[in-house]
Design an enzyme around this catalytic site. Structure first.
Site, mmCIF file in Angstrom:
data_model
loop_
_atom_site.group_PDB
_atom_site.id
_atom_site.type_symbol
_atom_site.label_atom_id
_atom_site.label_comp_id
_atom_site.label_asym_id
_atom_site.label_seq_id
_atom_site.Cartn_x
_atom_site.Cartn_y
_atom_site.Cartn_z
ATOM 1 N N SER A 77 60.904 35.448 48.568
ATOM 2 C CA SER A 77 59.569 35.972 48.287
ATOM 3 C C SER A 77 58.628 34.883 47.797
ATOM 4 O O SER A 77 57.409 35.060 47.816
ATOM 5 C CB SER A 77 59.637 37.094 47.249
ATOM 6 O OG SER A 77 59.981 36.587 45.968
ATOM 7 N N ALA A 115 61.474 39.165 38.073
ATOM 8 C CA ALA A 115 62.863 38.835 38.400
ATOM 9 C C ALA A 115 63.145 38.928 39.909
ATOM 10 O O ALA A 115 62.604 39.805 40.581
ATOM 11 C CB ALA A 115 63.801 39.773 37.641
ATOM 12 N N PRO A 116 63.946 37.994 40.442
ATOM 13 C CA PRO A 116 64.608 36.870 39.759
ATOM 14 C C PRO A 116 63.737 35.623 39.580
ATOM 15 O O PRO A 116 64.181 34.648 38.998
ATOM 16 C CB PRO A 116 65.786 36.570 40.679
ATOM 17 C CG PRO A 116 65.253 36.896 42.048
ATOM 18 C CD PRO A 116 64.361 38.098 41.853
ATOM 19 N N GLY A 117 62.514 35.651 40.128
ATOM 20 C CA GLY A 117 61.617 34.535 39.851
ATOM 21 C C GLY A 117 61.040 33.828 41.052
ATOM 22 O O GLY A 117 60.614 32.678 40.951
ATOM 23 N N GLY A 118 60.989 34.502 42.203
ATOM 24 C CA GLY A 118 60.433 33.855 43.398
ATOM 25 C C GLY A 118 58.988 33.428 43.214
ATOM 26 O O GLY A 118 58.605 32.322 43.599
ATOM 27 N N ASP A 177 59.788 41.456 33.184
ATOM 28 C CA ASP A 177 60.730 42.207 34.014
ATOM 29 C C ASP A 177 61.937 42.588 33.165
ATOM 30 O O ASP A 177 62.375 41.801 32.326
ATOM 31 C CB ASP A 177 61.189 41.381 35.220
ATOM 32 C CG ASP A 177 61.677 42.262 36.366
ATOM 33 O OD1 ASP A 177 62.605 43.067 36.144
ATOM 34 O OD2 ASP A 177 61.135 42.156 37.479
ATOM 35 N N ASP A 230 57.659 46.658 30.561
ATOM 36 C CA ASP A 230 57.125 47.360 31.733
ATOM 37 C C ASP A 230 55.892 46.618 32.238
ATOM 38 O O ASP A 230 54.914 46.448 31.502
ATOM 39 C CB ASP A 230 56.767 48.789 31.335
ATOM 40 C CG ASP A 230 56.268 49.631 32.512
ATOM 41 O OD1 ASP A 230 55.964 49.054 33.583
ATOM 42 O OD2 ASP A 230 56.175 50.856 32.360
ATOM 43 N N LYS A 263 51.894 47.665 48.706
ATOM 44 C CA LYS A 263 52.792 48.220 49.710
ATOM 45 C C LYS A 263 52.047 49.286 50.515
ATOM 46 O O LYS A 263 51.282 50.077 49.956
ATOM 47 C CB LYS A 263 54.029 48.825 49.050
ATOM 48 C CG LYS A 263 54.689 47.911 48.032
ATOM 49 C CD LYS A 263 55.091 46.559 48.613
ATOM 50 C CE LYS A 263 55.590 45.628 47.521
ATOM 51 N NZ LYS A 263 55.959 44.300 48.043
#
Length: 357
Positions: free
Chosen positions: A183, A216-219, A235, A255, A300
């Site tokens: 990502s 997360a995970p940090g892209g 996250d 959140d 989205k």
């Protein structure tokens, strides 16, 4: 040359047709859009000879959402042999061009033509140069040849400064092996699309602060860290240890929709998978309340009426800022690395750079 040809992501041909028809109506360009599903392209057929040129002159390409690339021109049937002579004859009515791109559509059949284009480009470029139809001048129109097959090509023109910055609108970005997810390329492409390269040192500088919502995970955090920014990663999931080891990342388990920074930051980014209206509301809150100066947020898309939904959300965002009296620039694009989503970029035009603590 009354046809406007556009590339897009496969499956989004209908969105391109709806969007370009909107702009044609706004510019009083008569015609109709057409496309076949999953062909990665669409056309707008103008009823007047200069319609496609007027449409392109009246619309900035970088403000379009779903088209990846565009060109005005015509389709040409090619023989099995001596294709160059047929192309040269048709180009007699074209202006002298300043650059040449050979393109294919983003389908499996299109990709199979890539090798043909690579072999065909050198002799074609030589023939065009010798015929005086091609020079090295970025101020002149770009000649774009989109091959639908070895026997059919779209001969098109576009201004180099009002069309895609990459052939077919597909960036050549290399996935960094140390990034924790693919990502990361979405945010890098967003910066290329929305921020002029000569402004990166000023607007993506190492003395800036940022927040990554749903990190997360940090892209996306990886891209911020690579620019030297301090990042607050929001996250409940774990972050990549490699990012935490940089000393530039603070991970808060919270959140993303309720978190607010104590001090304004320069950047907010968000790639949370959620209903688009909820992510759009984040933009209104963060920019409207002065929590950040710039933001990149993914929306989205629904299964149906995707262009209409994006247009509705963008209009709502714009109206919200107008009601607040807040000056912002708003950009939206379905990037190459986006799937069922679009990427929004917003920038406040009336706040100073955040102070780094």
């Amino acid at each position: 040359m009354n046809t406007l040809f556009m590339h897009c992501r496969p499956g989004f041909e209908g969105e391109v047709c709806s969007e370009i028809a909107d702009h044609a109506a706004r510019l009083d360009v008569a015609g109709y859009a057409k496309a076949r599903p999953d062909t990665a392209c669409a056309e707008f057929i103008c009823t007047e000879a200069d319609g496609a040129e007027r449409l392109m002159n009246g619309q900035r390409f970088d403000k379009l959402i779903f088209p990846r690339q565009w060109a005005r021109g015509l389709f040409l049937e090619l023989p099995e042999t001596d294709r160059i002579s047929v192309i040269l004859a048709q180009l007699a009515a074209f202006p002298i061009c300043g650059s040449l791109w050979l393109e294919v559509v983003d389908t499996n059949d299109g990709k199979e033509l890539s090798n043909f284009c690579k072999k065909f480009e050198a002799p074609l470029r030589k023939a065009l140069t010798q015929a005086g139809k091609l020079v090295d001048d970025p101020r002149k129109p770009r000649l774009l040849l989109t091959f639908k097959s070895g026997r059919e090509v779209f001969l098109g023109l576009a201004d180099a400064d009002n069309s895609a910055m990459w052939p077919m609108g597909i960036p050549r970005l290399k996935f960094p092996r140390e990034a924790p997810s693919r990502s990361t390329l979405k945010l890098e492409e967003a910066w290329h699309h929305f921020i002029p390269r000569d402004q990166w040192d000023e607007r993506l500088s190492g003395d800036m602060t940022s927040v990554d919502l749903g990190a997360a995970p940090g892209g996306w955090t990886y891209q911020l860290v690579r620019r030297g920014m301090l990042v607050t990663a929001i996250d409940n999931g774990p972050m990549a240890e490699s990012l935490m080891d940089t000393g530039l990342v603070q991970h808060l388990m919270a959140d993303g929709f309720t978190y607010k920074p104590r001090q304004p930051v320069d950047w907010m980014v968000c790639d949370i998978v959620e209903k688009p209206a909820r992510n759009a509301a984040l933009l209104e809150t963060w920019l409207g309340e002065g929590l950040c100066r710039e933001a990149v947020v993914n929306l989205k898309l629904p299964m149906k009426q995707r262009y209409a939904e994006v247009r509705r959300l963008l209009d709502r965002i714009e109206e919200g800022f107008q009601a607040r009296g807040v000056r912002v620039s708003i950009g939206c694009k379905q990037l190459y690395h986006d799937r069922e989503e679009v990427t929004c970029h917003l920038r406040r035009l009336d706040v100073a750079k955040a102070a780094r603590k």
